[in-house]
Design an enzyme around this catalytic site. Structure first.
Site, PDB file in Angstrom:
ATOM      1  N   GLY A  12       0.839  -1.200   0.000  1.00  0.00           N
ATOM      2  CA  GLY A  12       0.000   0.000   0.000  1.00  0.00           C
ATOM      3  C   GLY A  12       0.873   1.247   0.000  1.00  0.00           C
ATOM      4  O   GLY A  12       1.950   1.250   0.585  1.00  0.00           O
ATOM      5  N   GLY A  76      -0.842  -9.810  -7.167  1.00  0.00           N
ATOM      6  CA  GLY A  76      -0.123 -10.281  -8.346  1.00  0.00           C
ATOM      7  C   GLY A  76       0.875 -11.368  -7.980  1.00  0.00           C
ATOM      8  O   GLY A  76       0.834 -11.934  -6.890  1.00  0.00           O
ATOM      9  N   THR A 138       4.989   1.939   6.325  1.00  0.00           N
ATOM     10  CA  THR A 138       3.570   1.627   6.541  1.00  0.00           C
ATOM     11  C   THR A 138       2.975   2.688   7.455  1.00  0.00           C
ATOM     12  O   THR A 138       3.590   3.078   8.441  1.00  0.00           O
ATOM     13  CB  THR A 138       3.302   0.235   7.172  1.00  0.00           C
ATOM     14  OG1 THR A 138       1.948   0.206   7.670  1.00  0.00           O
ATOM     15  CG2 THR A 138       4.204  -0.106   8.327  1.00  0.00           C
ATOM     16  N   ILE A 139       1.794   3.141   7.095  1.00  0.00           N
ATOM     17  CA  ILE A 139       1.145   4.116   7.978  1.00  0.00           C
ATOM     18  C   ILE A 139       0.755   3.446   9.294  1.00  0.00           C
ATOM     19  O   ILE A 139       0.592   4.114  10.304  1.00  0.00           O
ATOM     20  CB  ILE A 139      -0.097   4.793   7.338  1.00  0.00           C
ATOM     21  CG1 ILE A 139      -1.215   3.779   7.066  1.00  0.00           C
ATOM     22  CG2 ILE A 139       0.266   5.543   6.088  1.00  0.00           C
ATOM     23  CD1 ILE A 139      -2.564   4.446   6.831  1.00  0.00           C
ATOM     24  N   ASP A 140       0.626   2.116   9.283  1.00  0.00           N
ATOM     25  CA  ASP A 140       0.174   1.421  10.495  1.00  0.00           C
ATOM     26  C   ASP A 140       1.238   1.386  11.597  1.00  0.00           C
ATOM     27  O   ASP A 140       0.919   1.126  12.758  1.00  0.00           O
ATOM     28  CB  ASP A 140      -0.228  -0.024  10.158  1.00  0.00           C
ATOM     29  CG  ASP A 140      -1.537  -0.104   9.397  1.00  0.00           C
ATOM     30  OD1 ASP A 140      -2.073   0.949   9.032  1.00  0.00           O
ATOM     31  OD2 ASP A 140      -2.024  -1.225   9.164  1.00  0.00           O
ATOM     32  N   ARG A 175     -23.573  15.334  19.691  1.00  0.00           N
ATOM     33  CA  ARG A 175     -23.600  13.972  19.149  1.00  0.00           C
ATOM     34  C   ARG A 175     -22.419  13.147  19.628  1.00  0.00           C
ATOM     35  O   ARG A 175     -21.409  13.665  20.072  1.00  0.00           O
ATOM     36  CB  ARG A 175     -23.505  14.037  17.618  1.00  0.00           C
ATOM     37  CG  ARG A 175     -24.798  14.393  16.956  1.00  0.00           C
ATOM     38  CD  ARG A 175     -24.595  14.578  15.467  1.00  0.00           C
ATOM     39  NE  ARG A 175     -25.879  14.771  14.808  1.00  0.00           N
ATOM     40  CZ  ARG A 175     -26.034  15.370  13.641  1.00  0.00           C
ATOM     41  NH1 ARG A 175     -24.989  15.837  12.983  1.00  0.00           N
ATOM     42  NH2 ARG A 175     -27.231  15.489  13.116  1.00  0.00           N
ATOM     43  N   MET A 182      -7.303   3.744   9.974  1.00  0.00           N
ATOM     44  CA  MET A 182      -6.609   2.515   9.603  1.00  0.00           C
ATOM     45  C   MET A 182      -5.822   1.983  10.796  1.00  0.00           C
ATOM     46  O   MET A 182      -5.610   2.695  11.776  1.00  0.00           O
ATOM     47  CB  MET A 182      -5.735   2.747   8.379  1.00  0.00           C
ATOM     48  CG  MET A 182      -6.567   2.840   7.111  1.00  0.00           C
ATOM     49  SD  MET A 182      -5.554   2.856   5.619  1.00  0.00           S
ATOM     50  CE  MET A 182      -6.838   2.769   4.363  1.00  0.00           C
ATOM     51  N   GLY A 183      -5.371   0.778  10.667  1.00  0.00           N
ATOM     52  CA  GLY A 183      -4.690   0.109  11.777  1.00  0.00           C
ATOM     53  C   GLY A 183      -5.242  -1.293  11.863  1.00  0.00           C
ATOM     54  O   GLY A 183      -6.218  -1.553  12.564  1.00  0.00           O
ATOM     55  N   ARG A 278     -22.961   9.614  14.793  1.00  0.00           N
ATOM     56  CA  ARG A 278     -22.583   9.607  13.377  1.00  0.00           C
ATOM     57  C   ARG A 278     -21.229   8.930  13.213  1.00  0.00           C
ATOM     58  O   ARG A 278     -20.362   9.034  14.074  1.00  0.00           O
ATOM     59  CB  ARG A 278     -22.470  11.037  12.829  1.00  0.00           C
ATOM     60  CG  ARG A 278     -23.772  11.789  12.752  1.00  0.00           C
ATOM     61  CD  ARG A 278     -24.653  11.273  11.605  1.00  0.00           C
ATOM     62  NE  ARG A 278     -25.825  12.117  11.426  1.00  0.00           N
ATOM     63  CZ  ARG A 278     -26.986  11.942  12.049  1.00  0.00           C
ATOM     64  NH1 ARG A 278     -27.117  10.948  12.914  1.00  0.00           N
ATOM     65  NH2 ARG A 278     -27.999  12.744  11.822  1.00  0.00           N
TER      66      ARG A 278
HETATM   67  O1  F6P Z   1      -1.317  -1.759   5.792  1.00  0.00           O
HETATM   68  C1  F6P Z   1      -1.685  -0.459   5.631  1.00  0.00           C
HETATM   69  C2  F6P Z   1      -3.151  -0.330   5.391  1.00  0.00           C
HETATM   70  O2  F6P Z   1      -3.346   1.031   5.305  1.00  0.00           O
HETATM   71  C3  F6P Z   1      -4.066  -1.003   6.414  1.00  0.00           C
HETATM   72  O3  F6P Z   1      -4.275  -0.238   7.563  1.00  0.00           O
HETATM   73  C4  F6P Z   1      -5.327  -1.223   5.632  1.00  0.00           C
HETATM   74  O4  F6P Z   1      -6.067  -2.292   6.153  1.00  0.00           O
HETATM   75  C5  F6P Z   1      -4.799  -1.537   4.279  1.00  0.00           C
HETATM   76  O5  F6P Z   1      -3.560  -0.876   4.149  1.00  0.00           O
HETATM   77  C6  F6P Z   1      -5.740  -1.125   3.163  1.00  0.00           C
HETATM   78  O6  F6P Z   1      -5.220  -1.568   1.954  1.00  0.00           O
HETATM   79  P1  F6P Z   1      -5.931  -1.366   0.551  1.00  0.00           P
HETATM   80  O7  F6P Z   1      -5.596   0.007   0.077  1.00  0.00           O
HETATM   81  O8  F6P Z   1      -5.322  -2.408  -0.309  1.00  0.00           O
HETATM   82  O9  F6P Z   1      -7.404  -1.533   0.745  1.00  0.00           O
END
Ligand code: F6P
Length: 360
Positions: A12, A76, A138-140, A175, A182-183, A278
Site C-alpha cells: 500500500g 499479483g 507503513t502508515i500502520d 452527538r 486505519m490500523g 454519526r
Molecule cells: O497496511 C496499511 C493499510 O493502510 C491497512 O491499515 C489497511 O487495512 C490496508 O492498508 C488497506 O489496503 P488497501 O488500500 O489495499 O485496501
C-alpha cells in the site's frame, strides 16, 4: 563494485515514498552511481520490464509529493502475504526471473521500500542471493526493527486534523462522533491521533472492547455537562469475543479487507445511549497527500542510510529509526512479527491517566 542501483516501492502506498526515492537517488548520485526506478512494484523487473532512470530531472519536486511515481502493487505474482504470519514462498522460477531482470537492467543492488509484505518478499530474494536492502514503510507503524515507519506521522497528522474538525460539529449537535481510522493489527494511528486530538474513547486492536464501558463513559460525560463524545476506532478493533469486521468483496490470496467497525460501533452506541451518533471513515485520506516535515526528514535519512548499506555491502538489512538516529537490522528480524502498541507503554498509560476510555 556498484555502478547502478534499483529502487522499488511495494504494498500500500503512503506519504513519503517519493521522498525516499529522491533521497536514494541523490545519495547514489553523490557516490557516482546511477539509479533506476522499477515501475509497478517488483513486477516491473519481469518481462516486459518497466523502469525509469532517476536522474536529477526525474526526481525534481519529489520531496513533498504524495504517492509513488513508480507505482506500487500489493497483489499479483509477488504477493507473499495472505494474513498475518502467513507468508507464501515465491516459486524459484520467479526469483530466477527477478535476478535476470536486474541483470538485464544492469542493476547491481536493489532498495526495496515496503511494509511487512514487500519486505517478506525482499527477504526471500536476499536468501536467493539477490543483493538488496530494505526501507520500512507503513502508515500502520506495526513493523518491528524501527521505532517509526515513514508515513505514520503523516497519517497521524491527517487523523488528528479530522478529529479536530469532528470535535466542533460533535459539540454543536451534541452527538457521539465515531471516526474509523486505519490500523489492521496495531492501534498506533488511533492512539496517537486520539491523544493528540482529545478523543474521549479510543478503541484499538490490542484491547478487545466492551460496550458497557464505553456507554458508561458517554453517560459520565453527560452528567458532567459534556453532551458530546469523540470516539476513535481502529479498523482492526473488535468487541471482546468477536472477530474483525471485514468489508465486502474479499479477494483470494490477499489479506482480508477490513472496514465497518466504525458503523457497527456507531449503531450500537446510538441504540444503547439514545444519543444521536454519526460515523466517519477516514480511509485512504490517511495514505494520501504530502508527507509531514518529520516524515520528510525520516525518509531522507532512510534513503541515505539505505545507500550507505549498499556501499558497505551490508545486504539483507533494513534501515530503521532507533530514536536517536538511523541504524539497521537484518530484514529477517523485522518481518513476520508485529510491533503492537505495548499495553504498559507511556502513551497508553497517558491515555488512561487523562481519562480516555479504552473500552476495557
Ligand atoms: O497496511 C496499511 C493499510 O493502510 C491497512 O491499515 C489497511 O487495512 C490496508 O492498508 C488497506 O489496503 P488497501 O488500500 O489495499 O485496501
Amino acid at each position: 563494485m556498484i555502478r547502478k542501483i534499483g529502487v522499488v516501492t511495494g504494498g500500500g502506498d503512503c506519504p513519503g515514498l517519493n521522498a525516499v526515492i529522491r533521497a536514494v537517488a541523490k545519495a547514489a548520485t553523490q557516490r557516482g552511481w546511477e539509479t533506476v526506478g522499477i515501475i509497478g512494484g517488483y513486477e516491473g523487473l519481469l518481462e516486459p520490464r518497466q523502469s525509469l532512470i532517476l536522474d536529477y530531472q526525474a526526481i525534481s519536486g519529489l520531496l513533498t509529493r504524495g504517492g509513488t511515481i513508480l507505482g506500487t502493487a500489493n497483489k499479483g505474482r509477488f504477493s507473499a502475504k495472505t494474513g498475518h504470519g502467513e507468508t507464501r514462498q515465491l516459486p524459484v522460477e520467479l526469483l530466477e526471473a527477478t535476478r535476470e531482470g536486474m541483470a538485464a537492467l544492469g542493476i547491481d543492488a536493489l532498495v526495496s521500500i515496503g511494509g511487512d509484505g514487500s519486505l517478506s518478499i525482499a527477504l526471500q530474494m536476499h536468501e536467493f542471493g539477490i543483493p538488496l536492502v530494505g526501507v520500512p514503510k507503513t502508515i500502520d507503524n506495526d513493523l518491528e526493527g524501527t521505532v517509526m515507519t515513514f508515513g505514520f506521522d503523516s497519517a497521524v497528522g491527517c487523523a488528528t486534523d479530522a478529529l479536530d474538525r469532528l470535535h466542533t460539529t460533535a459539540e454543536s449537535h451534541r452527538r457521539v462522533m465515531v471516526m474509523e481510522v486505519m490500523g489492521r493489527y496495531a492501534g498506533w494511528i488511533a492512539l496517537y491521533a486520539g491523544v493528540a486530538g482529545g478523543a474521549d474513547v479510543v478503541l484499538i486492536p490490542e484491547i478487545p472492547f466492551d460496550y458497557e464501558t464505553i456507554v458508561a463513559k458517554i453517560m459520565a460525560r453527560e452528567a458532567m455537562g459534556k453532551h458530546f463524545t469523540l470516539v476513535v476506532v481502529a479498523e482492526g478493533a473488535r468487541e471482546a469475543g468477536e472477530d474483525f469486521v471485514t468489508a465486502a468483496g474479499q479477494e483470494a490470496n490477499r489479506e482480508a479487507r477490513l472496514g465497518g467497525i466504525g458503523a457497527a460501533v456507531t449503531a450500537e452506541l446510538e441504540r444503547r445511549t439514545g444519543k444521536e451518533a454519526r460515523n466517519m471513515v477516514l480511509g485512504h485520506l490517511q495514505r494520501g497527500g504530502s508527507p509531514t516535515p518529520f516524515d520528510r526528514a525520516l525518509c531522507s535519512m532512510f534513503g541515505a542510510a539505505a545507500v550507505d548499506l549498499i556501499a558497505a555491502g551490508d545486504f539483507g538489512r533494513m534501515v530503521g529509526y532507533q530514536g536517536r538516529g538511523v541504524g539497521s537490522i537484518p530484514i529477517s528480524e523485522a518481518v513476520g512479527r508485529l510491533k503492537l502498541v505495548p499495553l504498559d507503554g507511556s502513551l497508553l498509560r497517558t491515555a488512561e491517566a487523562l481519562g480516555i476510555c479504552l473500552g476495557r
